[in-house]
Design a protein around this motif. Structure first.
Motif, mmCIF file in Angstrom:
data_model
loop_
_atom_site.group_PDB
_atom_site.id
_atom_site.type_symbol
_atom_site.label_atom_id
_atom_site.label_comp_id
_atom_site.label_asym_id
_atom_site.label_seq_id
_atom_site.Cartn_x
_atom_site.Cartn_y
_atom_site.Cartn_z
ATOM 1 N N ALA A 1 41.782 8.319 49.504
ATOM 2 C CA ALA A 1 42.414 8.655 50.782
ATOM 3 C C ALA A 1 41.650 8.041 51.952
ATOM 4 O O ALA A 1 42.244 7.418 52.845
ATOM 5 C CB ALA A 1 42.504 10.172 50.943
ATOM 6 N N GLN A 2 40.323 8.186 51.962
ATOM 7 C CA GLN A 2 39.521 7.591 53.035
ATOM 8 C C GLN A 2 39.652 6.076 53.038
ATOM 9 O O GLN A 2 39.731 5.453 54.089
ATOM 10 C CB GLN A 2 38.041 7.957 52.871
ATOM 11 C CG GLN A 2 37.701 9.355 53.264
ATOM 12 C CD GLN A 2 36.212 9.619 53.056
ATOM 13 O OE1 GLN A 2 35.513 8.902 52.329
ATOM 14 N NE2 GLN A 2 35.733 10.662 53.698
ATOM 15 N N GLY A 3 39.659 5.490 51.847
ATOM 16 C CA GLY A 3 39.763 4.043 51.737
ATOM 17 C C GLY A 3 41.082 3.514 52.253
ATOM 18 O O GLY A 3 41.126 2.494 52.956
ATOM 19 N N LEU A 4 42.175 4.190 51.921
ATOM 20 C CA LEU A 4 43.485 3.761 52.422
ATOM 21 C C LEU A 4 43.555 3.895 53.939
ATOM 22 O O LEU A 4 44.034 3.004 54.633
ATOM 23 C CB LEU A 4 44.598 4.574 51.759
ATOM 24 C CG LEU A 4 44.814 4.291 50.273
ATOM 25 C CD1 LEU A 4 45.803 5.284 49.681
ATOM 26 C CD2 LEU A 4 45.265 2.862 50.050
ATOM 27 N N TRP A 5 43.076 5.013 54.450
ATOM 28 C CA TRP A 5 43.060 5.245 55.902
ATOM 29 C C TRP A 5 42.200 4.181 56.586
ATOM 30 O O TRP A 5 42.586 3.600 57.602
ATOM 31 C CB TRP A 5 42.542 6.652 56.178
ATOM 32 C CG TRP A 5 42.535 7.030 57.614
ATOM 33 C CD1 TRP A 5 41.445 7.095 58.441
ATOM 34 C CD2 TRP A 5 43.653 7.412 58.417
ATOM 35 N NE1 TRP A 5 41.820 7.483 59.690
ATOM 36 C CE2 TRP A 5 43.175 7.692 59.708
ATOM 37 C CE3 TRP A 5 45.017 7.539 58.165
ATOM 38 C CZ2 TRP A 5 44.012 8.083 60.746
ATOM 39 C CZ3 TRP A 5 45.839 7.938 59.197
ATOM 40 C CH2 TRP A 5 45.334 8.204 60.463
ATOM 41 N N HIS A 6 41.037 3.915 56.026
ATOM 42 C CA HIS A 6 40.120 2.934 56.602
ATOM 43 C C HIS A 6 40.709 1.530 56.559
ATOM 44 O O HIS A 6 40.651 0.783 57.537
ATOM 45 C CB HIS A 6 38.787 2.987 55.859
ATOM 46 C CG HIS A 6 37.771 2.043 56.398
ATOM 47 N ND1 HIS A 6 37.410 0.904 55.731
ATOM 48 C CD2 HIS A 6 37.064 2.043 57.546
ATOM 49 C CE1 HIS A 6 36.519 0.242 56.448
ATOM 50 N NE2 HIS A 6 36.294 0.907 57.542
ATOM 51 N N SER A 7 41.317 1.154 55.426
ATOM 52 C CA SER A 7 41.902 -0.184 55.293
ATOM 53 C C SER A 7 43.024 -0.408 56.300
ATOM 54 O O SER A 7 43.121 -1.479 56.907
ATOM 55 C CB SER A 7 42.445 -0.396 53.881
ATOM 56 O OG SER A 7 41.390 -0.423 52.965
ATOM 57 N N ILE B 1 34.871 -4.459 48.280
ATOM 58 C CA ILE B 1 33.767 -3.543 48.557
ATOM 59 C C ILE B 1 34.276 -2.640 49.675
ATOM 60 O O ILE B 1 34.337 -3.046 50.841
ATOM 61 C CB ILE B 1 32.485 -4.290 48.992
ATOM 62 C CG1 ILE B 1 32.066 -5.328 47.951
ATOM 63 C CG2 ILE B 1 31.366 -3.300 49.289
ATOM 64 C CD1 ILE B 1 31.600 -4.764 46.635
ATOM 65 N N ASN B 2 34.680 -1.434 49.317
ATOM 66 C CA ASN B 2 35.317 -0.521 50.268
ATOM 67 C C ASN B 2 35.217 0.912 49.745
ATOM 68 O O ASN B 2 34.726 1.140 48.642
ATOM 69 C CB ASN B 2 36.779 -0.926 50.487
ATOM 70 C CG ASN B 2 37.526 -1.070 49.182
ATOM 71 O OD1 ASN B 2 37.447 -0.212 48.304
ATOM 72 N ND2 ASN B 2 38.265 -2.173 49.029
ATOM 73 N N ASN B 3 35.694 1.857 50.551
ATOM 74 C CA ASN B 3 35.628 3.262 50.153
ATOM 75 C C ASN B 3 36.409 3.546 48.876
ATOM 76 O O ASN B 3 35.998 4.380 48.067
ATOM 77 C CB ASN B 3 36.148 4.162 51.275
ATOM 78 C CG ASN B 3 35.111 4.406 52.339
ATOM 79 O OD1 ASN B 3 34.062 3.787 52.343
ATOM 80 N ND2 ASN B 3 35.406 5.300 53.250
#
Length: 179
Positions: free
Chosen positions: A159-165, A146-148
């Motif tokens: 892109a946001q999800g990778l940066w956030h992770s 459960i993520n961006n």
């Protein structure tokens, strides 16, 4: 575009409108509650509502976003299901409520005495999420995918999800110290 189409399109592109986002998936709702509160030191809240068993009526008919009642004429708190379903709304199990007074918080509106046909739910629940627990909840949800990346299935979401992770991985020790 009709008024409804304009309102739904604006909301999909994160403009502030009279629509409040809901999810039929409790883990998605928990993720948004924990992640998107503007200040990390602030408690968040998870809201849930129990839909009414009766058909939702406005002037004797269902809320019809194709014809009939314009958005600004809606009274009370009503459920709106989007008609231009995007991939994002599908993975988020998204729906909306529209409130007759968008400047009054849902908690205060829930205590108002609306006419029976002006509410699409019978009970409203709110759970407080302590600020110190929010980061660890986001970590746990990340492990459940459960993520961006999952909830915003486009290039920007990836892109946001990778940066956030990566940020979560790099700051894991700092967040554990908060709980």
């Amino acid at each position: 575009l009709s008024e409804w189409e304009t309102l739904l399109l604006a909301r999909e592109h994160v403009l502030p409108v009279r629509l409040l986002d809901w999810s039929g998936n409790s883990l998605v709702a928990l993720y948004f509650a924990c992640l998107f509160e503007r200040e990390a030191e602030v408690d968040a809240a998870l809201w849930a509502l129990v839909r009414s068993n009766k058909k939702s009526l406005v002037n004797g008919t269902l809320v019809n976003v194709f014809e009939g009642t314009p958005p600004l004429d809606i009274s009370g708190i009503r459920m709106i299901y989007p008609f231009n379903v995007s991939e994002r709304l599908v993975v988020q199990a998204g729906a909306f409520t529209i409130q007759s007074n968008p400047r009054v918080g849902l908690e205060k509106q829930a205590q108002e005495d609306f006419k029976d046909q002006e509410l699409d739910f019978v009970t409203l629940f709110k759970w407080r999420i302590p600020a110190v627990k929010r980061a660890n909840i986001v970590f746990a949800l990340e492990e459940l995918d459960i993520n961006n990346r999952r909830l915003f299935p486009d290039l920007d979401g990836l892109a946001q999800g990778l940066w956030h992770s990566e940020g979560l991985k790099n700051n894991r020790g700092q967040y554990n110290a908060l709980s």
